[in-house]
Design an enzyme around this catalytic site. Structure first.
Site, mmCIF file in Angstrom:
data_model
loop_
_atom_site.group_PDB
_atom_site.id
_atom_site.type_symbol
_atom_site.label_atom_id
_atom_site.label_comp_id
_atom_site.label_asym_id
_atom_site.label_seq_id
_atom_site.Cartn_x
_atom_site.Cartn_y
_atom_site.Cartn_z
ATOM 1 N N HIS A 34 -7.210 -5.121 -1.993
ATOM 2 C CA HIS A 34 -6.026 -4.155 -2.167
ATOM 3 C C HIS A 34 -4.842 -5.021 -1.389
ATOM 4 C CE1 HIS A 34 -8.369 -0.331 -2.150
ATOM 5 N NE2 HIS A 34 -7.718 -0.433 -3.218
ATOM 6 N N CYS A 45 -6.707 1.640 5.530
ATOM 7 C CA CYS A 45 -7.920 2.489 4.566
ATOM 8 C C CYS A 45 -8.340 3.816 5.081
ATOM 9 C CB CYS A 45 -9.029 1.399 4.292
ATOM 10 S SG CYS A 45 -8.646 -0.059 3.905
#
Length: 171
Positions: free
Chosen positions: A68, A163
């Site tokens: 990501h 996250c």
């Protein structure tokens, strides 16, 4: 979001799009990582909906190993970002500099130790993990209050503070 009456203004209807690839640079400029979990089709699905509302979306392609965008780019506070220059395109880094961001740099090796994966809490506070010493020290030097937690075991499974802060309900 429903409880807070925050409307959903866009949904990914084609391809893939995940939150770890999405950042606001300012009120109307968003960057979207094209890494492992967000693809071109997902990017264009979101663009087609948000451009109608006046948003500008900037794609940021990164090496797939980074998973990501939040693994190699993260905003710690207003105009302060943690970046991995090796993983980010030069035009994106220049855009940040043009916008007068202070850039705290980490190496690609440190990306895999989640050194960019922090969470801005607002009001000058940043959530980081205890062993992220170099980044924590540099953020503190800028006057930010660093809240550290011991995430050693959790980091083994992937993901860091950023996250863990945006739960998703998946079908």
């Amino acid at each position: 979001m429903e409880k807070l009456r925050i409307p959903c203004i866009a949904r990914c209807t084609e391809g893939y799009f995940e939150r770890g690839d999405f950042w606001f640079l300012d009120e109307y400029t968003l960057v979207v990582g094209l890494v492992q979990r967000t693809d071109q089709a997902g990017f264009y699905s979101i663009v087609s909906q948000l451009e109608k509302l006046g948003y500008i979306l900037i794609p940021v392609p990164c090496p797939q190993d980074n998973l990501h965008l939040d693994m190699c780019f993260n905003i710690a506070a207003e105009k302060v970002a943690v970046v991995c220059p090796e993983a980010l395109p030069e035009p994106f880094l220049q855009n940040l500099k043009k916008r007068k961001f202070i850039l705290i740099e980490v190496s690609q090796a440190d990306v895999f130790h989640h050194h960019c994966n922090i969470q801005a809490l607002g009001n000058g506070k940043v959530l980081s993990f205890h062993n992220n010493k170099m980044v924590n020290r540099q953020l503190s030097a800028l006057g930010l209050d660093i809240v550290t937690v011991d995430l050693y075991e959790m980091l083994k499974c992937g993901g860091g503070p950023h996250c863990m802060t945006f739960p998703l309900k998946r079908a």
